[in-house]
Scaffold this motif. Structure first.
Motif, mmCIF file in Angstrom:
data_model
loop_
_atom_site.group_PDB
_atom_site.id
_atom_site.type_symbol
_atom_site.label_atom_id
_atom_site.label_comp_id
_atom_site.label_asym_id
_atom_site.label_seq_id
_atom_site.Cartn_x
_atom_site.Cartn_y
_atom_site.Cartn_z
ATOM 1 N N LYS A 158 0.876 -1.326 -0.040
ATOM 2 C CA LYS A 158 0.109 0.042 0.018
ATOM 3 C C LYS A 158 1.073 1.304 -0.093
ATOM 4 N N SER A 191 1.787 5.178 1.135
ATOM 5 C CA SER A 191 1.736 6.159 2.025
ATOM 6 C C SER A 191 0.856 6.991 1.835
ATOM 7 N N LEU A 192 0.316 7.760 2.836
ATOM 8 C CA LEU A 192 -0.559 8.788 3.079
ATOM 9 C C LEU A 192 0.016 10.187 2.475
ATOM 10 N N LEU A 251 -8.624 -3.073 1.711
ATOM 11 C CA LEU A 251 -7.654 -2.685 2.878
ATOM 12 C C LEU A 251 -8.453 -1.763 3.800
ATOM 13 N N SER A 291 -7.104 0.552 5.809
ATOM 14 C CA SER A 291 -6.324 1.684 6.111
ATOM 15 C C SER A 291 -5.246 1.711 4.858
ATOM 16 N N GLY A 292 -4.943 2.988 4.904
ATOM 17 C CA GLY A 292 -3.735 3.189 3.799
ATOM 18 C C GLY A 292 -4.535 3.117 2.518
ATOM 19 N N VAL A 293 -3.718 3.596 1.637
ATOM 20 C CA VAL A 293 -3.978 3.884 0.122
ATOM 21 C C VAL A 293 -3.805 2.725 -0.643
ATOM 22 N N VAL A 339 -9.269 10.871 4.657
ATOM 23 C CA VAL A 339 -7.959 10.563 3.996
ATOM 24 C C VAL A 339 -7.044 11.748 4.068
ATOM 25 N N ARG A 395 -12.623 7.760 3.590
ATOM 26 C CA ARG A 395 -12.632 6.256 3.557
ATOM 27 C C ARG A 395 -13.915 5.920 4.187
ATOM 28 N N ASP A 427 -5.602 8.569 9.460
ATOM 29 C CA ASP A 427 -6.217 7.838 8.668
ATOM 30 C C ASP A 427 -7.355 6.878 9.290
ATOM 31 N N ASP A 428 -6.793 6.270 10.488
ATOM 32 C CA ASP A 428 -7.681 5.223 10.924
ATOM 33 C C ASP A 428 -8.735 5.748 11.936
#
Length: 773
Positions: free
Chosen positions: A510, A512-513, A538, A540-542, A584, A593, A638-639
């Motif tokens: 994945k 990174s932000l 996923l 989380s993450g891109v 995000v 997200r 992000d989470d």
């Protein structure tokens, strides 16, 4: 199994005796069709080859004693009074037991588990696990990952045997019902009449599946009720007419005497006796559509006595008729008075169709549940009724079952081999249920392991005896369910293993932000109007497929939403708790997200309502964030996700009539209501923007909501990954066969993710991704 009629046990009237009795009546046509038809073939399968009916009647008395105590101990004691209590929020079945075990012990192999999932109302424990000392069994299960895999294999075995039963039950039920024609014709014509009629009935049964049975489902309960009354009346008549003392055979003494005198032949004949339990698992599997009390009342007060009287009546007749000149002298129809044979034959055929319909629907349901848990290739699921939840049809599976059922009827052509095959499938599912229930006793009920061991030993030893008697008939038909289960388990295990490995690959690759936030005009990246829904596994993450998309097409939508559709080990996720929404990046990036959570028995929405609810969840998230943070900038991680719908009221409404919606928006009382129109212009979705005088804190939220509205009007694109999987260089031969050939073959020949997610082809963008596992 999924019934075709009946209301869910969570009905508000579940405490009403009137509603309970109505459910008990409805359950006759859904739950007990297969169990009720078993008197057609139990005695005939038992006396097929291993033992003969002698003048002393010791075999008849012994078999009747085994039938009585088997029905008493397994369906009545085990299922009705114990296993039915091991429900998962009112749901039953093999996957429900596995779901309970996964929630009370960390044994699930699905990698996308989140702490927020445990806060679901349907996920909650009866008591906090911290207040209980961890049992050694739980610690042992959680410690060794090999046990996680072994548990999944056991669940797969039970699931595959249920699917195998979906092939065998229609064949043996319909063939046994039609075999009553044998008494009216010579042996020369039997082969040319019985098999074609049985095959024709099977073909009609499967051809009509795509219509659903909600139109004729109200007839199921009266048909089964009539049949149970019929076999009860025939049983009482035969007992009075031929042997009033047949009740003596109910003593367990005759079981031991039977085994002592017949020895190995008697033990092998138990493979036919166990067919009297066929359909018992349906009481547990169909629990979610009825209630514990209604199923208990129906079985104990009506089904159980009717079956006992039916078997006793047959035994009473056979104890006074020792014919050996025909191959069907031991069957059900010989005990029916000649003047009643044709009406009984018609009712038996109708009941066999009802029982077959239940197991076919159950097969559709369990395959859909396995697909939701990532254990089965994607198939097209069609909901045949808008009013009755859980009524589904799977075209590919339907035609496969039809071909296999006809092949079984034509290939075996007798109840002996069909009974051996069906018996092994039935008893294997029961053994799996016994093993999983013993774990539930420890993990969910927090009972002593000794009590669970007693349950496992008592019922497991009974079922192991029948299992061994069925397994020894391997060459006489029992090979078929083993072959089917082996094939299905290989398919399920390969698909599940590859699914997990693909998720791990996505997790390790994945983006990174910071990379996402750095995308802008300086790098030649354009933000185009509209909403882009990027589907990913996923949480989380891109995902890497998005970076691949932007690399090849340097543009993405003004509103970007990473959507993760995940399945929780619960039967249902309440709509108010379905969406987890978060940001995000910062608010001005307009990236979000959204994790959409489903249970293994949830019904997927059509794409228009799903899209509308998703956008409304984003709107509510924006408003709730503005109300909590005001004009203070928040540190967005992000989470950090918010459950949308559980605490905040929904300020939107759906209107089916577009003209009425257009008229209502012209009123002055709704000046601040913005309208979001789906592409097909069938529904309108509206959300409310609060306006307060001289308030600046709503400015950013208002602007963000207006951007969402503008993007919605510009259109929505669904961005999915189109994956190609291959193994790493130097992988083992088994892994290459499983992944390069097995998984890729299944993937090429099953439905794509756009079908399972109901994505319209006109709005679909696929991004090619290569997975090296």
């Amino acid at each position: 199994m999924d019934p075709e009629i009946g209301k869910c046990s969570t009905s508000p009237k579940k405490n009403s005796w009137k509603a309970t009795l109505l459910l008990a009546y409805q359950s006759l046509g859904v739950v007990y069709g297969d169990l009720s038809i078993s008197p057609l073939y139990v005695y005939k399968s038992t006396f097929a080859d291993d033992i003969t009916h002698s003048d002393s009647n010791k075999e008849i008395y012994g078999v009747l004693s085994f039938v009585f105590w088997t029905l008493t101990l397994v369906p009545l004691v085990k299922y009705v009074f114990i296993v039915l209590r091991a429900d998962d929020n009112g749901q039953g079945g093999t996957l429900a037991l596995y779901s309970l075990i996964c929630r009370h012990a960390k044994v699930s192999l699905l990698p996308n588990r989140q702490a927020a999932d445990e806060e679901l109302s349907t996920y909650s424990h009866e008591c906090p696990p911290e207040t209980n000392c961890k049992s050694r069994i739980k610690v042992l299960l959680e410690k060794h990952k090999n046990l996680h895999t072994a548990l999944l294999i056991v669940v797969m075995l039970g699931t595959c045997m249920v699917i195998g039963d979906g092939v065998l039950t229609p064949a043996i039920s319909v063939y046994s019902a039609v075999s009553g024609l044998q008494l009216s014709m010579s042996e020369v014509h039997q082969e040319y009449v019985v098999v074609p009629i049985a095959c024709f009935a099977i073909l009609c049964l499967f051809v009509l599946q795509h219509y659903g049975t909600h139109r004729v489902g109200f007839l199921f309960a009266p048909i089964v009720l009539t049949w149970l009354v019929c076999i009860s009346a025939l049983g009482i008549y035969n007992i009075i007419q031929w042997n009033p003392h047949i009740y003596e055979a109910l003593s367990p003494y005759y079981m031991f005497k039977f085994l002592k005198e017949t020895r190995k032949a008697g033990w092998m004949s138990l493979g036919g006796v166990l067919l009297c339990m066929t359909g018992s698992e349906a009481m547990f599997a169909d629990l979610g559509h009825f209630s514990y009390t209604s199923i208990q009342i129906a079985f104990t007060s009506f089904v159980y006595p009717a079956l006992i009287l039916g078997y006793m009546g047959q035994a009473a007749y056979l104890s006074r008729h020792h014919k050996n000149d025909t191959s069907y002298h031991i069957g059900f129809y010989v005990s029916v008075p000649e003047c009643l044979r044709w009406p009984v034959l018609v009712i038996a055929i109708l009941v066999s169709i009802v029982g077959s319909q239940a197991i076919i629907s159950g097969t559709f349901s369990i395959i859909n549940q396995s697909q939701c848990l990532g254990c089965f290739p994607r198939v097209k699921v069609v909901h045949t009724s808008n009013k009755i939840n859980g009524q589904i049809y799977i075209p590919e599976i339907n035609w496969m079952l039809m071909v296999l059922c006809v092949a079984v009827a034509v290939g075996f052509r007798d109840t002996k081999h069909m009974g051996n095959a069906s018996g092994l499938a039935v008893i294997t599912v029961m053994l799996v249920t016994t093993c999983l229930t013993s774990l539930v006793i420890i993990l969910k009920w927090h009972k002593s392991p000794l009590l669970a061991l007693c349950f496992l030993f008592f019922f497991g030893s009974i079922e192991a005896l029948y299992f061994s008697a069925s397994l020894v008939k391997f060459l006489d038909g029992a090979w078929l369910p083993i072959l089917l289960a082996l094939f299905l388990m290989i398919v399920m295990f390969i698909w599940h293993h590859a699914t997990i490995k693909k998720y791990e690959f996505d997790l390790h690759n994945k983006v990174s932000l910071d990379w996402l936030l750095a995308l802008g005009h300086s790098l030649g990246i354009a933000r185009v109007p509209g909403i882009g829904l990027v589907y990913t596994d996923l949480v989380s993450g891109v995902p890497a497929n998005f970076s691949h998309f932007v690399t090849n097409l340097p543009a993405f939508h003004h509103i970007l939403v990473f959507v993760c559709v995940k399945y929780i080990p619960v039967p249902f996720v309440p709509p108010a708790e379905r969406y987890l929404v978060g940001r995000v990046g910062p608010p001005d990036h307009r990236s979000y997200r959204c994790i959409v959570r489903y249970g293994y028995r949830d019904v997927h929405q059509d794409i228009d309502s799903f899209e509308s609810e998703l956008i409304m969840s984003l709107a509510e998230f924006i408003q709730s964030e503005a109300s909590y943070h005001g004009n203070q900038p928040s540190d967005v991680v992000d989470d950090q996700l918010t459950v949308i719908g559980s605490l905040l009221p929904r300020d939107y409404e759906f209107e089916e009539n577009i003209q009425r919606a257009s008229t209502s928006t012209q009123s002055s009382s709704e000046r601040n209501v913005k309208e979001l129109e789906p592409v097909n212009r069938v529904k309108k979705v509206r959300f409310h923007i609060e306006v307060t005088d001289c308030s600046e804190k709503d400015g950013p939220a208002r602007e963000e909501l207006e951007d969402l509205l503008t993007a919605r009007e510009a259109g929505t694109a669904f961005i999915l990954g189109h994956s190609h999987v291959r193994t790493k260089p130097g992988s083992s031969i088994m892994k290459k066969i499983a992944i390069d050939f097995g998984y890729n073959f299944l993937k090429r020949n099953c439905r794509g993710p756009e079908v399972a997610l109901r994505v319209p082809p006109a709005s679909l963008l696929e991004v090619g991704v290569v997975y090296v596992l």
